[in-house]
Scaffold this active site. Sequence first.
Site, PDB file in Angstrom:
ATOM      1  N   GLN A  12       0.780  -1.104  -0.169  1.00  0.00           N
ATOM      2  CA  GLN A  12       0.112   0.039   0.029  1.00  0.00           C
ATOM      3  C   GLN A  12       0.947   1.283  -0.043  1.00  0.00           C
ATOM      4  OE1 GLN A  12      -1.973   1.036   3.907  1.00  0.00           O
ATOM      5  NE2 GLN A  12      -3.561   1.980   2.651  1.00  0.00           N
ATOM      6  N   ASP A  34      10.670  -6.194  -4.083  1.00  0.00           N
ATOM      7  CA  ASP A  34       9.619  -6.839  -3.439  1.00  0.00           C
ATOM      8  C   ASP A  34      10.011  -8.203  -3.718  1.00  0.00           C
ATOM      9  OD1 ASP A  34       6.763  -5.504  -2.850  1.00  0.00           O
ATOM     10  OD2 ASP A  34       6.600  -7.622  -3.055  1.00  0.00           O
ATOM     11  N   ILE A  35       9.233  -8.954  -2.808  1.00  0.00           N
ATOM     12  CA  ILE A  35       9.255 -10.474  -2.846  1.00  0.00           C
ATOM     13  C   ILE A  35       8.491 -11.110  -3.774  1.00  0.00           C
ATOM     14  CG2 ILE A  35       7.529 -11.019  -1.215  1.00  0.00           C
ATOM     15  CD1 ILE A  35       9.311 -13.296  -0.011  1.00  0.00           C
ATOM     16  N   ARG A  36       7.513 -10.243  -4.455  1.00  0.00           N
ATOM     17  CA  ARG A  36       6.704 -10.507  -5.458  1.00  0.00           C
ATOM     18  C   ARG A  36       7.479 -10.183  -6.766  1.00  0.00           C
ATOM     19  NH1 ARG A  36       1.413  -7.758  -2.993  1.00  0.00           N
ATOM     20  NH2 ARG A  36       3.093  -6.571  -2.215  1.00  0.00           N
ATOM     21  N   ASP A  54      14.126 -10.882  -1.258  1.00  0.00           N
ATOM     22  CA  ASP A  54      13.350 -11.322  -0.271  1.00  0.00           C
ATOM     23  C   ASP A  54      14.246 -10.864   1.032  1.00  0.00           C
ATOM     24  OD1 ASP A  54      12.588 -12.888   2.069  1.00  0.00           O
ATOM     25  OD2 ASP A  54      12.946 -14.729   0.988  1.00  0.00           O
ATOM     26  N   TYR A 143       2.497  -8.265  15.924  1.00  0.00           N
ATOM     27  CA  TYR A 143       2.784  -7.166  15.067  1.00  0.00           C
ATOM     28  C   TYR A 143       3.360  -5.776  15.831  1.00  0.00           C
ATOM     29  CZ  TYR A 143       1.844  -2.891  11.839  1.00  0.00           C
ATOM     30  OH  TYR A 143       1.910  -1.817  10.977  1.00  0.00           O
ATOM     31  N   LYS A 147       7.106  -4.121  16.275  1.00  0.00           N
ATOM     32  CA  LYS A 147       7.380  -2.751  15.873  1.00  0.00           C
ATOM     33  C   LYS A 147       7.890  -2.067  17.015  1.00  0.00           C
ATOM     34  CE  LYS A 147       5.685  -2.053  11.714  1.00  0.00           C
ATOM     35  NZ  LYS A 147       6.411  -2.094  10.601  1.00  0.00           N
TER      36      LYS A 147
HETATM   37  C1  AKB Z   1      -2.568  -1.973  10.426  1.00  0.00           C
HETATM   38  O1  AKB Z   1      -3.780  -1.685  10.734  1.00  0.00           O
HETATM   39  O2  AKB Z   1      -1.969  -3.019  10.767  1.00  0.00           O
HETATM   40  C2  AKB Z   1      -1.565  -0.983  10.210  1.00  0.00           C
HETATM   41  C3  AKB Z   1      -1.128  -0.002  11.139  1.00  0.00           C
HETATM   42  C4  AKB Z   1      -1.762   0.903  11.873  1.00  0.00           C
HETATM   43  O3  AKB Z   1      -0.012  -0.169  11.488  1.00  0.00           O
HETATM   44  N1  AKB Z   1      -2.529  -0.125   9.172  1.00  0.00           N
END
Ligand code: AKB
Length: 326
Positions: A12, A34-36, A54, A143, A147
């Site tokens: 995105q 990209d990996i694609r 990759d 996630y 981060k």
């Molecule tokens: C997600 O929703 O995972 C992302 C973000 C806020 O990091 N858009």
Amino acid sequence: MRNILVTGAFGQIGSELIPALQQRYGAEHVIVSDIRMAPLQSRVATERNFEHVDCTQPQQIIDAVRRHDIDTIYHLAALLSAVAEERPHLAWSINMGGLYNVLEAARQCRCRVFFPSSIGAFGPSTPRDHTPQVTIQRPTTMYGVTKASGELLCDYYAARFGLDVRGLRLPGLISYVAPPGGGTTDYAVEIFYQALRYKHYRCFLGPATRLDMMYMPDATRAMIELMEAAGAALKYRNAYNVTAMSISPEDLAAEIRKHIPGFVIDYQVDPVRQSIADSWPRSLDDSAARTDWGFAPRFDLASMTADMLARLGETVTGPEGRRAPA
Ligand code: AKB
């Protein structure tokens, strides 16, 4: 200036960051990876500027950096929050392993690095309103763990090796070029397609779920402005809070209804994504970004909504092949 490498380029962010970088620095200075494989009709990748990379394979990054005389890496390759929760081991490998490999390549080849952190780097024990730049970071999603750990790793490389690494804690990003994939904030893009096609959207987050959002043109400008800022002015090397609006699904639906009367939103809450959203801030304090490198967003809820509908309205049509009637 030498050349820029963008990883995860077909996601995105990359889909809009690459044209912005090409316009600013010249297409010949931007290497798309990209990996694609590059789509045949790609607007941004050609045989000459595309590298298959990759990020879990360190040598592939180093080879691309050396082959193209890279001095700046925008490292965008990562899994988003909802998909990372489904596949936590893969998320650790791509998000953390990929970042480590990029930082190592940058250390060895003396490159600068941009790292996209996220509002996901915060957790339920973080103050949820006006979330400070420096505060508690105890995320409860994989996630978020990648981060928050990624921010620490960036800090470490800056302090230990003098690497010029810079980052943003990005909110949900709204864009008309490429859809997001597997994020918790994806509803804020999907809603526009469904409003134009069917005048109806079923939202996977509850009506009052308030989160920070930003329109992609502001986000790509923030990344470029941060990377162009004087290094000495930057107090934080992990990531800066940035935001443009703090909105809920019912706020966005009400704004869309001003353009598409009769638009209906209803709710079928997905417990996984709702619990992720409930662990994130409702609004960030972005004063450090404003003070240190002068960032200010240009789009608010009203101007973003009008622009999204105008841009998407050119291509997205209703069920009979035309825009849903007002
Ligand atoms: C997600 O929703 O995972 C992302 C973000 C806020 O990091 N858009």
